[in-house]
Write a protein that holds these residues in place. Structure first.
Motif, PDB file in Angstrom:
ATOM      1  N   MET A  85       0.846  -1.164   0.000  1.00  0.00           N
ATOM      2  CA  MET A  85       0.000   0.000   0.000  1.00  0.00           C
ATOM      3  C   MET A  85       0.893   1.228   0.000  1.00  0.00           C
ATOM      4  SD  MET A  85      -2.976  -1.244   2.525  1.00  0.00           S
ATOM      5  CE  MET A  85      -3.112  -2.997   2.737  1.00  0.00           C
ATOM      6  N   SER A  86       0.778   1.965  -1.035  1.00  0.00           N
ATOM      7  CA  SER A  86       1.790   2.970  -1.272  1.00  0.00           C
ATOM      8  C   SER A  86       1.458   4.373  -0.794  1.00  0.00           C
ATOM      9  CB  SER A  86       2.115   3.012  -2.759  1.00  0.00           C
ATOM     10  OG  SER A  86       0.963   3.371  -3.487  1.00  0.00           O
ATOM     11  N   GLU A  87       0.211   4.780  -0.822  1.00  0.00           N
ATOM     12  CA  GLU A  87      -0.079   6.158  -0.450  1.00  0.00           C
ATOM     13  C   GLU A  87      -1.258   6.237   0.495  1.00  0.00           C
ATOM     14  OE1 GLU A  87      -2.924   8.081  -3.719  1.00  0.00           O
ATOM     15  OE2 GLU A  87      -0.991   7.469  -4.524  1.00  0.00           O
ATOM     16  N   ARG A  88      -1.286   7.296   1.274  1.00  0.00           N
ATOM     17  CA  ARG A  88      -2.383   7.522   2.202  1.00  0.00           C
ATOM     18  C   ARG A  88      -3.571   8.065   1.413  1.00  0.00           C
ATOM     19  NH1 ARG A  88      -3.693   5.105   6.522  1.00  0.00           N
ATOM     20  NH2 ARG A  88      -4.466   6.437   8.139  1.00  0.00           N
ATOM     21  N   ASN A  89      -4.759   7.627   1.742  1.00  0.00           N
ATOM     22  CA  ASN A  89      -5.950   8.034   1.008  1.00  0.00           C
ATOM     23  C   ASN A  89      -6.745   9.056   1.808  1.00  0.00           C
ATOM     24  OD1 ASN A  89      -8.406   8.162  -0.344  1.00  0.00           O
ATOM     25  ND2 ASN A  89      -8.227   6.063  -1.008  1.00  0.00           N
ATOM     26  N   PRO A  90      -7.270  10.098   1.161  1.00  0.00           N
ATOM     27  CA  PRO A  90      -8.077  11.084   1.876  1.00  0.00           C
ATOM     28  C   PRO A  90      -9.495  10.603   2.200  1.00  0.00           C
ATOM     29  CG  PRO A  90      -7.947  11.663  -0.422  1.00  0.00           C
ATOM     30  CD  PRO A  90      -7.041  10.479  -0.219  1.00  0.00           C
ATOM     31  N   LEU A  91      -9.874   9.387   1.763  1.00  0.00           N
ATOM     32  CA  LEU A  91     -11.202   8.875   2.094  1.00  0.00           C
ATOM     33  C   LEU A  91     -11.354   8.769   3.603  1.00  0.00           C
ATOM     34  CD1 LEU A  91     -11.936   5.932  -0.372  1.00  0.00           C
ATOM     35  CD2 LEU A  91     -13.145   8.091  -0.189  1.00  0.00           C
ATOM     36  N   GLN A  92     -12.424   9.314   4.118  1.00  0.00           N
ATOM     37  CA  GLN A  92     -12.706   9.245   5.548  1.00  0.00           C
ATOM     38  C   GLN A  92     -13.877   8.296   5.745  1.00  0.00           C
ATOM     39  OE1 GLN A  92     -10.874  10.862   7.967  1.00  0.00           O
ATOM     40  NE2 GLN A  92      -9.540  11.308   6.237  1.00  0.00           N
ATOM     41  N   ILE A  93     -13.593   7.103   6.230  1.00  0.00           N
ATOM     42  CA  ILE A  93     -14.619   6.109   6.476  1.00  0.00           C
ATOM     43  C   ILE A  93     -14.596   5.798   7.972  1.00  0.00           C
ATOM     44  CG2 ILE A  93     -15.390   3.763   5.958  1.00  0.00           C
ATOM     45  CD1 ILE A  93     -14.167   4.121   3.184  1.00  0.00           C
ATOM     46  N   PRO A  94     -15.724   6.004   8.661  1.00  0.00           N
ATOM     47  CA  PRO A  94     -15.751   5.811  10.113  1.00  0.00           C
ATOM     48  C   PRO A  94     -15.252   4.432  10.545  1.00  0.00           C
ATOM     49  CG  PRO A  94     -17.798   6.801   9.363  1.00  0.00           C
ATOM     50  CD  PRO A  94     -17.026   6.410   8.137  1.00  0.00           C
ATOM     51  N   GLU A  95     -14.432   4.433  11.571  1.00  0.00           N
ATOM     52  CA  GLU A  95     -13.898   3.231  12.209  1.00  0.00           C
ATOM     53  C   GLU A  95     -12.962   2.419  11.320  1.00  0.00           C
ATOM     54  OE1 GLU A  95     -16.836   0.878  14.305  1.00  0.00           O
ATOM     55  OE2 GLU A  95     -18.159   2.631  14.404  1.00  0.00           O
ATOM     56  N   CYS A  96     -12.541   2.973  10.179  1.00  0.00           N
ATOM     57  CA  CYS A  96     -11.670   2.245   9.257  1.00  0.00           C
ATOM     58  C   CYS A  96     -10.451   3.077   8.878  1.00  0.00           C
ATOM     59  CB  CYS A  96     -12.413   1.885   7.967  1.00  0.00           C
ATOM     60  SG  CYS A  96     -13.779   0.735   8.197  1.00  0.00           S
ATOM     61  N   ASP A  97      -9.334   2.391   8.683  1.00  0.00           N
ATOM     62  CA  ASP A  97      -8.160   3.002   8.067  1.00  0.00           C
ATOM     63  C   ASP A  97      -8.212   2.629   6.593  1.00  0.00           C
ATOM     64  OD1 ASP A  97      -7.110   4.019  10.476  1.00  0.00           O
ATOM     65  OD2 ASP A  97      -6.292   2.046  10.959  1.00  0.00           O
ATOM     66  N   VAL A  98      -7.945   3.612   5.734  1.00  0.00           N
ATOM     67  CA  VAL A  98      -8.033   3.387   4.291  1.00  0.00           C
ATOM     68  C   VAL A  98      -6.725   3.799   3.636  1.00  0.00           C
ATOM     69  CG1 VAL A  98      -9.302   3.909   2.178  1.00  0.00           C
ATOM     70  CG2 VAL A  98     -10.497   3.948   4.369  1.00  0.00           C
ATOM     71  N   GLU A  99      -6.202   2.922   2.806  1.00  0.00           N
ATOM     72  CA  GLU A  99      -5.030   3.236   1.991  1.00  0.00           C
ATOM     73  C   GLU A  99      -5.336   2.847   0.554  1.00  0.00           C
ATOM     74  OE1 GLU A  99      -1.490   1.533   3.532  1.00  0.00           O
ATOM     75  OE2 GLU A  99      -1.673   2.541   5.459  1.00  0.00           O
ATOM     76  N   THR A 100      -4.713   3.552  -0.377  1.00  0.00           N
ATOM     77  CA  THR A 100      -4.906   3.263  -1.796  1.00  0.00           C
ATOM     78  C   THR A 100      -3.572   2.851  -2.386  1.00  0.00           C
ATOM     79  OG1 THR A 100      -6.658   4.904  -1.903  1.00  0.00           O
ATOM     80  CG2 THR A 100      -5.710   4.197  -3.987  1.00  0.00           C
ATOM     81  N   ASP A 101      -3.571   1.741  -3.121  1.00  0.00           N
ATOM     82  CA  ASP A 101      -2.316   1.289  -3.724  1.00  0.00           C
ATOM     83  C   ASP A 101      -2.099   1.976  -5.074  1.00  0.00           C
ATOM     84  OD1 ASP A 101      -3.848  -0.091  -5.632  1.00  0.00           O
ATOM     85  OD2 ASP A 101      -3.533  -2.045  -4.690  1.00  0.00           O
ATOM     86  N   ALA A 102      -1.003   1.657  -5.724  1.00  0.00           N
ATOM     87  CA  ALA A 102      -0.628   2.302  -6.984  1.00  0.00           C
ATOM     88  C   ALA A 102      -1.636   2.039  -8.098  1.00  0.00           C
ATOM     89  CB  ALA A 102       0.755   1.828  -7.412  1.00  0.00           C
ATOM     90  N   ASP A 103      -2.404   0.958  -7.994  1.00  0.00           N
ATOM     91  CA  ASP A 103      -3.405   0.629  -9.015  1.00  0.00           C
ATOM     92  C   ASP A 103      -4.758   1.271  -8.731  1.00  0.00           C
ATOM     93  OD1 ASP A 103      -1.602  -0.997 -10.414  1.00  0.00           O
ATOM     94  OD2 ASP A 103      -2.067  -2.710  -9.118  1.00  0.00           O
ATOM     95  N   GLY A 104      -4.864   2.039  -7.651  1.00  0.00           N
ATOM     96  CA  GLY A 104      -6.109   2.714  -7.318  1.00  0.00           C
ATOM     97  C   GLY A 104      -7.080   1.871  -6.512  1.00  0.00           C
ATOM     98  N   ILE A 105      -6.634   0.739  -6.007  1.00  0.00           N
ATOM     99  CA  ILE A 105      -7.489  -0.118  -5.187  1.00  0.00           C
ATOM    100  C   ILE A 105      -7.448   0.393  -3.741  1.00  0.00           C
ATOM    101  CG2 ILE A 105      -7.886  -2.473  -4.339  1.00  0.00           C
ATOM    102  CD1 ILE A 105      -8.378  -2.109  -7.337  1.00  0.00           C
ATOM    103  N   HIS A 106      -8.624   0.550  -3.145  1.00  0.00           N
ATOM    104  CA  HIS A 106      -8.738   1.029  -1.773  1.00  0.00           C
ATOM    105  C   HIS A 106      -8.721  -0.179  -0.836  1.00  0.00           C
ATOM    106  CE1 HIS A 106      -9.787   4.922  -3.412  1.00  0.00           C
ATOM    107  NE2 HIS A 106     -10.692   4.319  -4.166  1.00  0.00           N
ATOM    108  N   HIS A 107      -7.845  -0.143   0.154  1.00  0.00           N
ATOM    109  CA  HIS A 107      -7.717  -1.208   1.149  1.00  0.00           C
ATOM    110  C   HIS A 107      -8.211  -0.664   2.477  1.00  0.00           C
ATOM    111  CE1 HIS A 107      -5.285  -3.725  -1.548  1.00  0.00           C
ATOM    112  NE2 HIS A 107      -4.833  -2.556  -1.986  1.00  0.00           N
ATOM    113  N   LEU A 108      -9.232  -1.296   3.026  1.00  0.00           N
ATOM    114  CA  LEU A 108      -9.823  -0.863   4.287  1.00  0.00           C
ATOM    115  C   LEU A 108      -9.471  -1.852   5.383  1.00  0.00           C
ATOM    116  CD1 LEU A 108     -11.989  -0.278   1.825  1.00  0.00           C
ATOM    117  CD2 LEU A 108     -13.348   0.556   3.716  1.00  0.00           C
ATOM    118  N   LYS A 109      -9.268  -1.327   6.586  1.00  0.00           N
ATOM    119  CA  LYS A 109      -9.050  -2.169   7.761  1.00  0.00           C
ATOM    120  C   LYS A 109      -9.873  -1.582   8.901  1.00  0.00           C
ATOM    121  CE  LYS A 109      -5.008  -3.994   9.501  1.00  0.00           C
ATOM    122  NZ  LYS A 109      -3.700  -3.877  10.181  1.00  0.00           N
ATOM    123  N   HIS A 110     -10.779  -2.389   9.443  1.00  0.00           N
ATOM    124  CA  HIS A 110     -11.591  -1.947  10.577  1.00  0.00           C
ATOM    125  C   HIS A 110     -10.687  -1.879  11.804  1.00  0.00           C
ATOM    126  CE1 HIS A 110     -14.671  -2.213  13.762  1.00  0.00           C
ATOM    127  NE2 HIS A 110     -15.314  -1.417  12.928  1.00  0.00           N
TER     128      HIS A 110
END
Length: 66
Positions: A1-26
């Motif tokens: 996971m390469s960059e921090r994502n500005p998506l704000q999703i409650p109770e989750c950490d979100v990162e976006t990889d180089a291919d634009g896939i969003h990875h969420l972790k509760h």
């Protein structure tokens, strides 16, 4: 996971990889999900939150029973 994502999703950490896939972790359950769009990420976040709420262990003390 390469960059921090500005998506704000409650109770989750979100990162976006180089291919634009969003990875969420509760945060509390550590369950993960992936999404290809921000809209899908919000839906996945809601699913993660719901799953965590429904599967948490309920604490029952026998002293509370009549």
């Amino acid at each position: 996971m390469s960059e921090r994502n500005p998506l704000q999703i409650p109770e989750c950490d979100v990162e976006t990889d180089a291919d634009g896939i969003h990875h969420l972790k509760h945060r509390s359950s550590q369950e993960t999900a992936t999404a290809s769009t921000p809209e899908q990420a919000h839906v996945q976040g809601a699913i993660l939150r719901s799953h965590a709420a429904l599967t948490r262990e309920l604490q029952i003390w026998t002293g509370d029973l009549p």
